[in-house]
Design a protein around this motif. Structure first.
Motif, PDB file in Angstrom:
ATOM      1  N   HIS A  74       0.813  -1.213   0.000  1.00 28.55           N
ATOM      2  CA  HIS A  74       0.000   0.000   0.000  1.00 28.55           C
ATOM      3  C   HIS A  74       0.855   1.276   0.000  1.00 28.55           C
ATOM      4  O   HIS A  74       2.058   1.234   0.243  1.00 28.55           O
ATOM      5  CB  HIS A  74      -0.925   0.015   1.213  1.00 28.55           C
ATOM      6  CG  HIS A  74      -0.170   0.018   2.517  1.00 28.55           C
ATOM      7  ND1 HIS A  74       0.168  -1.132   3.164  1.00 28.55           N
ATOM      8  CD2 HIS A  74       0.320   1.019   3.273  1.00 28.55           C
ATOM      9  CE1 HIS A  74       0.832  -0.837   4.274  1.00 28.55           C
ATOM     10  NE2 HIS A  74       0.941   0.468   4.355  1.00 28.55           N
ATOM     11  N   VAL A  76       0.462   5.048   1.926  1.00 30.19           N
ATOM     12  CA  VAL A  76      -0.276   5.811   2.930  1.00 30.19           C
ATOM     13  C   VAL A  76       0.209   7.249   2.858  1.00 30.19           C
ATOM     14  O   VAL A  76       1.413   7.510   2.951  1.00 30.19           O
ATOM     15  CB  VAL A  76      -0.043   5.258   4.356  1.00 30.19           C
ATOM     16  CG1 VAL A  76      -0.808   6.090   5.383  1.00 30.19           C
ATOM     17  CG2 VAL A  76      -0.430   3.794   4.441  1.00 30.19           C
ATOM     18  N   VAL A 130      -5.235   5.961   2.346  1.00 31.25           N
ATOM     19  CA  VAL A 130      -4.539   4.718   2.024  1.00 31.25           C
ATOM     20  C   VAL A 130      -4.998   4.226   0.662  1.00 31.25           C
ATOM     21  O   VAL A 130      -6.195   4.157   0.376  1.00 31.25           O
ATOM     22  CB  VAL A 130      -4.840   3.615   3.082  1.00 31.25           C
ATOM     23  CG1 VAL A 130      -4.131   2.311   2.724  1.00 31.25           C
ATOM     24  CG2 VAL A 130      -4.461   4.088   4.479  1.00 31.25           C
ATOM     25  N   LYS A 132      -4.415   0.845  -1.539  1.00 28.52           N
ATOM     26  CA  LYS A 132      -3.869  -0.513  -1.511  1.00 28.52           C
ATOM     27  C   LYS A 132      -3.470  -0.951  -2.900  1.00 28.52           C
ATOM     28  O   LYS A 132      -4.094  -0.580  -3.878  1.00 28.52           O
ATOM     29  CB  LYS A 132      -4.905  -1.475  -0.925  1.00 28.52           C
ATOM     30  CG  LYS A 132      -5.253  -1.156   0.502  1.00 28.52           C
ATOM     31  CD  LYS A 132      -6.338  -2.067   1.004  1.00 28.52           C
ATOM     32  CE  LYS A 132      -6.713  -1.683   2.428  1.00 28.52           C
ATOM     33  NZ  LYS A 132      -7.896  -2.438   2.906  1.00 28.52           N
TER      34      LYS A 132
END
Length: 138
Positions: A74, A76, A130, A132
């Protein structure tokens, strides 16, 4: 293993390009394709513009801190401001059927990102977004 990078800009719109470049570099390093990188950059740009407009009332001399963490799983992006705390109940996009400019930034952010969290701090707000990575088939 995760990599963490930080950037601090002033809330003057002339610094938006530096923020976009920073996010683009890290989204590419995280392995996202060109379309997804563009979407992430635009979503973060919308969020930073909202900070400038609503948290800082367009004052050009306030700090906006970017913290980016990326791994194979991911990306962030955390944005921290020290302005007016946001009213979480008021953070919502306008109805999509209304034909007029503006008001779709939060809709776009929530559409592009997989998770969006607003954390009120003292002072200000931290916005955590976030994205992914999707698993690729062998």
């Amino acid at each position: 293993m995760s990599e963490v990078s930080q950037l601090k800009i002033q809330s003057d719109p002339k610094h938006l390009a530096a923020g976009r470049k920073f996010i683009e570099e890290h989204a590419r390093q995280a392995g996202f394709d060109d379309l997804t990188v563009s979407q992430i950059v635009l979503a973060v740009d919308e969020a930073v513009t909202n900070i400038m407009r609503y948290s800082y009332d367009m004052r050009p001399d306030c700090d906006i801190e970017f913290t980016v963490t990326h791994s194979k799983e991911h990306l962030v992006v955390a944005l921290r401001d020290y302005g007016k705390p946001c009213d979480l109940a008021k953070i919502k996009p306008r109805p999509l059927h209304e034909i007029r400019p503006g008001g779709l930034g939060t809709h776009f952010i929530r559409t592009v990102m997989d998770e969006v969290r607003y954390n009120n701090k003292e002072p200000g707000t931290e916005l955590v977004m976030v994205k992914k990575r999707t698993a690729t088939k062998p």
